[in-house]
Design a protein around this motif. Structure first.
Motif, mmCIF file in Angstrom:
data_model
loop_
_atom_site.group_PDB
_atom_site.id
_atom_site.type_symbol
_atom_site.label_atom_id
_atom_site.label_comp_id
_atom_site.label_asym_id
_atom_site.label_seq_id
_atom_site.Cartn_x
_atom_site.Cartn_y
_atom_site.Cartn_z
ATOM 1 N N ASN A 148 13.197 -1.106 -6.198
ATOM 2 C CA ASN A 148 14.122 -0.983 -5.069
ATOM 3 C C ASN A 148 13.462 -0.239 -3.915
ATOM 4 O O ASN A 148 13.705 -0.557 -2.741
ATOM 5 C CB ASN A 148 15.383 -0.252 -5.514
ATOM 6 N N GLU A 149 12.613 0.738 -4.230
ATOM 7 C CA GLU A 149 11.900 1.483 -3.190
ATOM 8 C C GLU A 149 10.946 0.565 -2.431
ATOM 9 O O GLU A 149 10.770 0.699 -1.220
ATOM 10 C CB GLU A 149 11.132 2.642 -3.819
ATOM 11 N N PHE A 150 10.333 -0.379 -3.156
ATOM 12 C CA PHE A 150 9.466 -1.362 -2.500
ATOM 13 C C PHE A 150 10.270 -2.230 -1.535
ATOM 14 O O PHE A 150 9.834 -2.512 -0.414
ATOM 15 C CB PHE A 150 8.786 -2.237 -3.554
ATOM 16 N N TRP A 160 -10.699 5.903 14.018
ATOM 17 C CA TRP A 160 -10.002 5.079 13.029
ATOM 18 C C TRP A 160 -8.495 5.331 13.024
ATOM 19 O O TRP A 160 -7.750 4.646 12.292
ATOM 20 C CB TRP A 160 -10.558 5.361 11.623
ATOM 21 N N TRP A 161 -8.042 6.287 13.816
ATOM 22 C CA TRP A 161 -6.615 6.630 13.823
ATOM 23 C C TRP A 161 -5.839 5.638 14.692
ATOM 24 O O TRP A 161 -5.492 5.892 15.824
ATOM 25 C CB TRP A 161 -6.424 8.055 14.322
ATOM 26 N N THR A 162 -5.589 4.466 14.141
ATOM 27 C CA THR A 162 -4.859 3.402 14.834
ATOM 28 C C THR A 162 -3.400 3.417 14.390
ATOM 29 O O THR A 162 -3.057 4.057 13.382
ATOM 30 C CB THR A 162 -5.481 2.039 14.508
ATOM 31 N N PRO A 163 -2.522 2.720 15.096
ATOM 32 C CA PRO A 163 -1.122 2.651 14.648
ATOM 33 C C PRO A 163 -0.982 2.156 13.213
ATOM 34 O O PRO A 163 -0.151 2.661 12.463
ATOM 35 C CB PRO A 163 -0.497 1.668 15.653
ATOM 36 N N LEU A 164 -1.799 1.166 12.821
ATOM 37 C CA LEU A 164 -1.684 0.630 11.468
ATOM 38 C C LEU A 164 -2.141 1.643 10.422
ATOM 39 O O LEU A 164 -1.462 1.853 9.407
ATOM 40 C CB LEU A 164 -2.502 -0.659 11.336
ATOM 41 N N SER A 165 -3.295 2.281 10.644
ATOM 42 C CA SER A 165 -3.775 3.267 9.670
ATOM 43 C C SER A 165 -2.809 4.443 9.569
ATOM 44 O O SER A 165 -2.524 4.939 8.471
ATOM 45 C CB SER A 165 -5.173 3.757 10.056
ATOM 46 N N ALA A 166 -2.282 4.878 10.703
ATOM 47 C CA ALA A 166 -1.301 5.970 10.691
ATOM 48 C C ALA A 166 -0.029 5.527 9.988
ATOM 49 O O ALA A 166 0.567 6.288 9.213
ATOM 50 C CB ALA A 166 -0.994 6.405 12.121
ATOM 51 N N GLY A 167 0.395 4.279 10.255
ATOM 52 C CA GLY A 167 1.597 3.746 9.619
ATOM 53 C C GLY A 167 1.468 3.710 8.109
ATOM 54 O O GLY A 167 2.410 4.052 7.377
ATOM 55 N N LEU A 168 0.300 3.284 7.614
ATOM 56 C CA LEU A 168 0.073 3.237 6.168
ATOM 57 C C LEU A 168 0.189 4.622 5.540
ATOM 58 O O LEU A 168 0.837 4.800 4.503
ATOM 59 C CB LEU A 168 -1.314 2.649 5.873
ATOM 60 N N ILE A 169 -0.427 5.608 6.183
ATOM 61 C CA ILE A 169 -0.378 6.977 5.655
ATOM 62 C C ILE A 169 1.048 7.513 5.685
ATOM 63 O O ILE A 169 1.505 8.165 4.732
ATOM 64 C CB ILE A 169 -1.325 7.885 6.460
ATOM 65 N N ILE A 170 1.775 7.247 6.749
ATOM 66 C CA ILE A 170 3.160 7.722 6.872
ATOM 67 C C ILE A 170 4.039 7.128 5.782
ATOM 68 O O ILE A 170 4.852 7.820 5.162
ATOM 69 C CB ILE A 170 3.722 7.381 8.271
ATOM 70 N N ILE A 201 0.837 -1.205 0.000
ATOM 71 C CA ILE A 201 0.000 0.000 0.000
ATOM 72 C C ILE A 201 0.870 1.253 0.000
ATOM 73 O O ILE A 201 0.567 2.237 -0.695
ATOM 74 C CB ILE A 201 -0.948 0.014 1.219
ATOM 75 N N GLY A 202 1.945 1.216 0.771
ATOM 76 C CA GLY A 202 2.831 2.377 0.841
ATOM 77 C C GLY A 202 3.462 2.704 -0.496
ATOM 78 O O GLY A 202 3.532 3.874 -0.894
ATOM 79 N N THR A 203 3.923 1.672 -1.216
ATOM 80 C CA THR A 203 4.570 1.906 -2.507
ATOM 81 C C THR A 203 3.562 2.325 -3.571
ATOM 82 O O THR A 203 3.801 3.269 -4.336
ATOM 83 C CB THR A 203 5.326 0.645 -2.962
ATOM 84 N N LEU A 204 2.414 1.633 -3.633
ATOM 85 C CA LEU A 204 1.391 1.988 -4.620
ATOM 86 C C LEU A 204 0.827 3.384 -4.352
ATOM 87 O O LEU A 204 0.700 4.204 -5.264
ATOM 88 C CB LEU A 204 0.264 0.953 -4.610
ATOM 89 N N GLY A 205 0.470 3.643 -3.095
ATOM 90 C CA GLY A 205 -0.055 4.964 -2.747
ATOM 91 C C GLY A 205 0.968 6.057 -2.964
ATOM 92 O O GLY A 205 0.650 7.148 -3.461
#
Length: 512
Positions: free
Chosen positions: A441-443, A374-384, A303-307
């Motif tokens: 490589n970024e992934f 909805w601001w959980t560690p996982l949701s925040a982590g994904l956005i970061i 999700i981080g790389t695609l987003g």
């Protein structure tokens, strides 16, 4: 028959009524949200199976926690008539989590030092311990009984704890840089990097139980560390504004006798027998934790790389805007320069600061300002990860675009394409193809670097491994397993990227 049906109906209605009443009672109870590490045996450590002592970790579904702190939390919640909720948070994130409202209290073997009292309040003590040192059995310090016996030795302690502050009391000591986890302290002594580390007795007992080559050094009365009362006690951490909660906790603690507390600690030390597992038993016992960690790591990376890739296209479009003073009006020129400047600042900011710093500021900063369910560690982590990755891929794409002949853009514009369509249909496809190895490589980087998100409680593969280490104090085996998993993940990714590159090269040869 009618009587039987009547009896069944009465039983069903009675059961339903009792269940509804119980649920209503639970809903009227307040929650007591406790924060702890879940990696600090025997005070708290992660387990994967249900037992009379284990308690679910709310922010890590499928994982449980056991230990002295857990049993004390249960007792306090029961006395205070509250619903207990336990969250696993890295040590450095506990106080920020408390002050941001993520948790209500800290019950994690934390001592009420003067530095911490500036940030939070502490309850009366809930355990009193003894400060000892841990050394190798075959070292020259194994027979020590006085602090002076450690003159000139190399000593280390956990970062951010009072034990690190006590080390300078040893004459001519080599005060080594503090480490972030007891597993690292164990490894430091085992490999002779350090001669000893400072700990409290229950933790030292669990460490020695897990590592028979180590031993505990206790000091004779009056010949050990000089410490204040707060140095040998642990207390419950509470926000400074929660004075009523603090009084309630102190009242509850007063009903738990010292004998009961000592019995709870002894039982916790005995239960912490995870170290007796072989490598295959360890994999079998913690396989669910490793799988969960792999799943979260892959989710963050994908999700981080695609987003980040999608957001990077917008950033590149904004940053590469060309101002035409002859054709553009004042508002358009202002818009282009403003948005280009914002994109540049964004890229510099996220590329110039570590992701771990971004995670701490972003997650707890939002918690302080907004109350988002909805601001959980996982949701925040994904956005970061998305925001961080976008900055890097934007620069990758910009460099790739610079390698494309500018005449192609000019030709597209002369054919009537707008700048956006020229980018989407002419420039971006070529730039992405050229940048594919760098994006792959970024992934791979994201697969590994998301480990820093453990600071806000994200249970990625690295954090899951730390919890296994915290339960077993085995400093090698869990990380070897994790290293193999990371190698497999990055290896498969490299093969996939190479396949895409070769496939694209084959298409180009075919069309040539």
């Amino acid at each position: 028959m009618k009587k039987l049906v009547t009896i069944l109906i009465v039983l069903i209605m009675s059961t339903t009524l009792i269940a509804c009443t119980t649920q209503a009672n639970n809903e009227t109870k307040k929650d007591l949200v406790v924060g702890l590490e879940a990696a600090y045996a025997p005070f708290n450590w992660t387990v994967t199976s249900v037992s009379d002592y284990a308690y679910p970790i709310s922010n890590q579904p499928g994982s449980y926690v056991d230990g002295y702190d857990v049993q004390m939390s249960k007792e306090l919640a029961n006395i205070m008539d509250r619903n207990l909720v336990i969250k696993a948070i890295e040590w450095d994130g506990l106080i920020p989590a408390l002050n941001s409202g993520e948790i209500d209290v800290i019950i994690a073997g934390m001592s009420p030092t003067s530095e911490r009292k500036l940030q939070i309040n502490f309850s009366d003590e809930y355990y009193r311990s003894e400060i000892v040192m841990v050394v190798k059995k075959d070292s020259n310090y194994a027979s020590a009984s006085k602090l002076t016996d450690f003159n000139g030795s190399k000593v280390v302690a956990q970062r951010g704890t009072l034990y690190d502050d006590l080390i300078p009391q040893i004459e001519n000591v080599v005060h080594q840089t503090p480490l972030d986890a007891y597993s690292n302290l164990v490894a430091s002594v085992m490999t002779n990097v350090s001669d000893a580390f400072v700990a409290e007795l229950p933790v030292a007992e669990s460490v020695v139980k897990s590592n028979p080559s180590l031993t505990i050094v206790k000091f004779e009365q009056g010949f050990g560390f000089t410490s204040e009362e707060s140095d040998i006690t642990v207390s419950v951490g509470v926000r400074k504004s929660d004075t009523e909660l603090l009084d309630e906790i102190n009242s509850a603690l007063s009903t738990i006798s010292v004998e009961t507390r000592n019995e709870m600690m002894t039982a916790a030390v005995i239960r912490n027998n995870e170290s007796e597992l072989s490598i295959f038993d360890l994999i079998g016992k913690y396989v669910s934790l490793f799988i969960q960690g792999v799943g979260v790591t892959l989710l963050l990376a994908i999700i981080g790389t695609l987003g980040g890739f999608i957001l990077s296209l917008i950033l590149v479009w904004l940053k590469t805007q060309i101002v035409d003073k002859k054709r553009d009006g004042f508002i358009r020129i202002l818009f282009k320069r403003l948005t280009s400047g914002i994109a540049t600042i964004y890229i510099v900011l996220f590329r110039g600061t570590p992701m771990i710093v971004q995670a701490m500021i972003f997650y707890y900063g939002v918690k302080l300002i907004f109350d988002l369910s909805w601001w959980t560690p996982l949701s925040a982590g994904l956005i970061i990860v998305v925001l961080n990755t976008a900055a890097y891929i934007a620069e990758i794409l910009r460099g790739s675009m610079n390698a494309i002949d500018k005449g192609q853009m000019e030709a597209a514009r002369s054919l009537g394409f707008s700048r956006v369509k020229s980018l989407l249909y002419i420039v971006y496809p070529q730039a992405i193809k050229n940048a594919l190895p760098a994006i792959g490589n970024e992934f791979i980087v994201n697969l590994k670097d998301t480990a820093v998100l453990s600071v806000i409680g994200v249970l990625d593969l690295f954090n899951a491994t730390r919890q296994v280490v915290g339960a077993t104090y085995d400093t090698v085996t869990p990380f070897v397993i994790t290293a193999i998993i990371y190698l497999v993940l990055t290896g498969v990714t490299s093969l996939a990227v190479n396949y895409l590159e070769n496939r694209q090269a084959g298409k180009e040869v075919k069309h040539a």
